[in-house]
Scaffold this motif. Sequence first.
Motif, PDB file in Angstrom:
ATOM      1  N   SER A 168      -9.372 -42.306 -27.078  1.00  0.00           N
ATOM      2  CA  SER A 168      -9.633 -43.665 -26.593  1.00  0.00           C
ATOM      3  C   SER A 168      -9.005 -43.884 -25.228  1.00  0.00           C
ATOM      4  CB  SER A 168      -9.091 -44.699 -27.581  1.00  0.00           C
ATOM      5  OG  SER A 168      -9.795 -44.651 -28.794  1.00  0.00           O
ATOM      6  N   ASN A 169      -7.777 -43.445 -25.056  1.00  0.00           N
ATOM      7  CA  ASN A 169      -7.110 -43.586 -23.760  1.00  0.00           C
ATOM      8  C   ASN A 169      -7.838 -42.819 -22.664  1.00  0.00           C
ATOM      9  OD1 ASN A 169      -5.078 -45.385 -24.473  1.00  0.00           O
ATOM     10  ND2 ASN A 169      -3.745 -43.745 -25.196  1.00  0.00           N
ATOM     11  N   ALA A 170      -8.357 -41.646 -22.986  1.00  0.00           N
ATOM     12  CA  ALA A 170      -9.121 -40.873 -21.995  1.00  0.00           C
ATOM     13  C   ALA A 170     -10.372 -41.645 -21.574  1.00  0.00           C
ATOM     14  CB  ALA A 170      -9.505 -39.507 -22.566  1.00  0.00           C
ATOM     15  N   GLY A 171     -11.024 -42.286 -22.513  1.00  0.00           N
ATOM     16  CA  GLY A 171     -12.201 -43.086 -22.190  1.00  0.00           C
ATOM     17  C   GLY A 171     -11.849 -44.320 -21.387  1.00  0.00           C
ATOM     18  N   LEU A 172     -10.795 -45.005 -21.773  1.00  0.00           N
ATOM     19  CA  LEU A 172     -10.390 -46.221 -21.066  1.00  0.00           C
ATOM     20  C   LEU A 172     -10.032 -45.940 -19.609  1.00  0.00           C
ATOM     21  CD1 LEU A 172      -8.278 -47.960 -23.833  1.00  0.00           C
ATOM     22  CD2 LEU A 172     -10.485 -48.723 -22.916  1.00  0.00           C
ATOM     23  N   ARG A 173      -9.456 -44.786 -19.355  1.00  0.00           N
ATOM     24  CA  ARG A 173      -9.090 -44.446 -17.973  1.00  0.00           C
ATOM     25  C   ARG A 173     -10.307 -44.331 -17.061  1.00  0.00           C
ATOM     26  NH1 ARG A 173      -4.911 -41.600 -20.489  1.00  0.00           N
ATOM     27  NH2 ARG A 173      -6.116 -39.704 -20.718  1.00  0.00           N
ATOM     28  N   SER A 174     -11.457 -44.049 -17.625  1.00  0.00           N
ATOM     29  CA  SER A 174     -12.647 -43.834 -16.796  1.00  0.00           C
ATOM     30  C   SER A 174     -13.507 -45.091 -16.647  1.00  0.00           C
ATOM     31  CB  SER A 174     -13.484 -42.699 -17.379  1.00  0.00           C
ATOM     32  OG  SER A 174     -14.068 -43.109 -18.597  1.00  0.00           O
ATOM     33  N   LEU A 175     -13.111 -46.204 -17.255  1.00  0.00           N
ATOM     34  CA  LEU A 175     -13.946 -47.395 -17.256  1.00  0.00           C
ATOM     35  C   LEU A 175     -13.304 -48.537 -16.476  1.00  0.00           C
ATOM     36  CD1 LEU A 175     -15.133 -47.208 -20.956  1.00  0.00           C
ATOM     37  CD2 LEU A 175     -16.352 -46.470 -18.919  1.00  0.00           C
ATOM     38  N   SER A 230     -15.681 -35.071 -21.781  1.00  0.00           N
ATOM     39  CA  SER A 230     -15.535 -33.894 -22.640  1.00  0.00           C
ATOM     40  C   SER A 230     -14.090 -33.433 -22.650  1.00  0.00           C
ATOM     41  CB  SER A 230     -16.416 -32.757 -22.122  1.00  0.00           C
ATOM     42  OG  SER A 230     -17.758 -33.170 -22.081  1.00  0.00           O
ATOM     43  N   LEU A 231     -13.508 -33.386 -23.820  1.00  0.00           N
ATOM     44  CA  LEU A 231     -12.134 -32.900 -23.949  1.00  0.00           C
ATOM     45  C   LEU A 231     -12.163 -31.463 -24.469  1.00  0.00           C
ATOM     46  CD1 LEU A 231     -10.410 -36.082 -25.415  1.00  0.00           C
ATOM     47  CD2 LEU A 231     -10.571 -35.345 -23.041  1.00  0.00           C
ATOM     48  N   VAL A 253     -24.264 -59.968 -21.761  1.00  0.00           N
ATOM     49  CA  VAL A 253     -23.005 -59.242 -21.596  1.00  0.00           C
ATOM     50  C   VAL A 253     -23.252 -57.996 -20.754  1.00  0.00           C
ATOM     51  CG1 VAL A 253     -21.161 -57.991 -22.789  1.00  0.00           C
ATOM     52  CG2 VAL A 253     -22.092 -60.087 -23.786  1.00  0.00           C
ATOM     53  N   VAL A 254     -22.478 -57.854 -19.683  1.00  0.00           N
ATOM     54  CA  VAL A 254     -22.563 -56.657 -18.850  1.00  0.00           C
ATOM     55  C   VAL A 254     -21.562 -55.654 -19.419  1.00  0.00           C
ATOM     56  CG1 VAL A 254     -22.304 -55.702 -16.537  1.00  0.00           C
ATOM     57  CG2 VAL A 254     -23.207 -58.020 -16.836  1.00  0.00           C
ATOM     58  N   ALA A 255     -22.088 -54.543 -19.911  1.00  0.00           N
ATOM     59  CA  ALA A 255     -21.234 -53.559 -20.587  1.00  0.00           C
ATOM     60  C   ALA A 255     -21.464 -52.169 -20.025  1.00  0.00           C
ATOM     61  CB  ALA A 255     -21.513 -53.566 -22.091  1.00  0.00           C
ATOM     62  N   GLU A 256     -20.438 -51.354 -20.133  1.00  0.00           N
ATOM     63  CA  GLU A 256     -20.528 -49.932 -19.831  1.00  0.00           C
ATOM     64  C   GLU A 256     -20.028 -49.195 -21.059  1.00  0.00           C
ATOM     65  OE1 GLU A 256     -17.929 -48.869 -16.587  1.00  0.00           O
ATOM     66  OE2 GLU A 256     -16.246 -49.949 -17.469  1.00  0.00           O
ATOM     67  N   THR A 257     -20.555 -47.994 -21.270  1.00  0.00           N
ATOM     68  CA  THR A 257     -20.217 -47.252 -22.482  1.00  0.00           C
ATOM     69  C   THR A 257     -19.798 -45.835 -22.135  1.00  0.00           C
ATOM     70  OG1 THR A 257     -21.826 -48.543 -23.739  1.00  0.00           O
ATOM     71  CG2 THR A 257     -21.069 -46.497 -24.740  1.00  0.00           C
ATOM     72  N   CYS A 258     -18.744 -45.387 -22.796  1.00  0.00           N
ATOM     73  CA  CYS A 258     -18.238 -44.030 -22.625  1.00  0.00           C
ATOM     74  C   CYS A 258     -18.056 -43.414 -24.008  1.00  0.00           C
ATOM     75  CB  CYS A 258     -16.900 -44.068 -21.890  1.00  0.00           C
ATOM     76  SG  CYS A 258     -16.075 -42.471 -21.770  1.00  0.00           S
ATOM     77  N   VAL A 259     -18.544 -42.200 -24.178  1.00  0.00           N
ATOM     78  CA  VAL A 259     -18.275 -41.442 -25.389  1.00  0.00           C
ATOM     79  C   VAL A 259     -17.298 -40.339 -25.021  1.00  0.00           C
ATOM     80  CG1 VAL A 259     -19.200 -39.906 -27.159  1.00  0.00           C
ATOM     81  CG2 VAL A 259     -20.482 -41.942 -26.488  1.00  0.00           C
ATOM     82  N   VAL A 260     -16.213 -40.281 -25.751  1.00  0.00           N
ATOM     83  CA  VAL A 260     -15.231 -39.212 -25.564  1.00  0.00           C
ATOM     84  C   VAL A 260     -15.474 -38.202 -26.676  1.00  0.00           C
ATOM     85  CG1 VAL A 260     -12.793 -38.625 -25.474  1.00  0.00           C
ATOM     86  CG2 VAL A 260     -13.581 -40.821 -24.560  1.00  0.00           C
ATOM     87  N   ASP A 261     -15.826 -36.992 -26.260  1.00  0.00           N
ATOM     88  CA  ASP A 261     -16.124 -35.945 -27.227  1.00  0.00           C
ATOM     89  C   ASP A 261     -14.931 -35.006 -27.349  1.00  0.00           C
ATOM     90  OD1 ASP A 261     -18.119 -34.527 -28.954  1.00  0.00           O
ATOM     91  OD2 ASP A 261     -17.506 -32.931 -27.585  1.00  0.00           O
TER      92      ASP A 261
END
Length: 146
Positions: free
Chosen positions: A78-85, A67-68, A37-45
């Motif tokens: 979650s929406n902030a993270g999804l926008r960047s992926l 960073s918020l 599985v090719v995955a990318e990961t984002c943590v929204v703080d």
Amino acid sequence: MIDLSIVVVTWNTRDLVLDCLASIEAEVSGQGGSAGVVAETCVVDNASTDGTQEAIRRRFPWVQVVSLPRNVGFAVGSNAGLRSLRGRHALLLNSDARLERGVLAHCVGKPEWIDAPEFKTFADRLVHRDRITQELDAVLQGATTE
């Protein structure tokens, strides 16, 4: 092509999110059952004050950190993270979640869930710390991201 975008939202849960990211890393690195599985990961703080961002950047440089300026909660985060992926599919995780072996391959390999245009959200199962399993197999039809 990226199969899966993983978004983890956190607020002052440094140790938990580090464990979560370690489980993601193990799963996609070949140690787990989702090596293909090719995955990318984002943590929204959400404006943590416990050193979360620094610890993530030091230990997991492959993770994108958003960073918020304040705690906006899980949904907005979650929406902030999804926008960047850019992944074909998305997985939203709480910072206290741990991935079971093969779960990412299982999720991406569920064509009856993922490739059906009327399905927007699904849940498979929840395994509690005491190993009691709660089967979900739920598909929410018509869910929206708006």
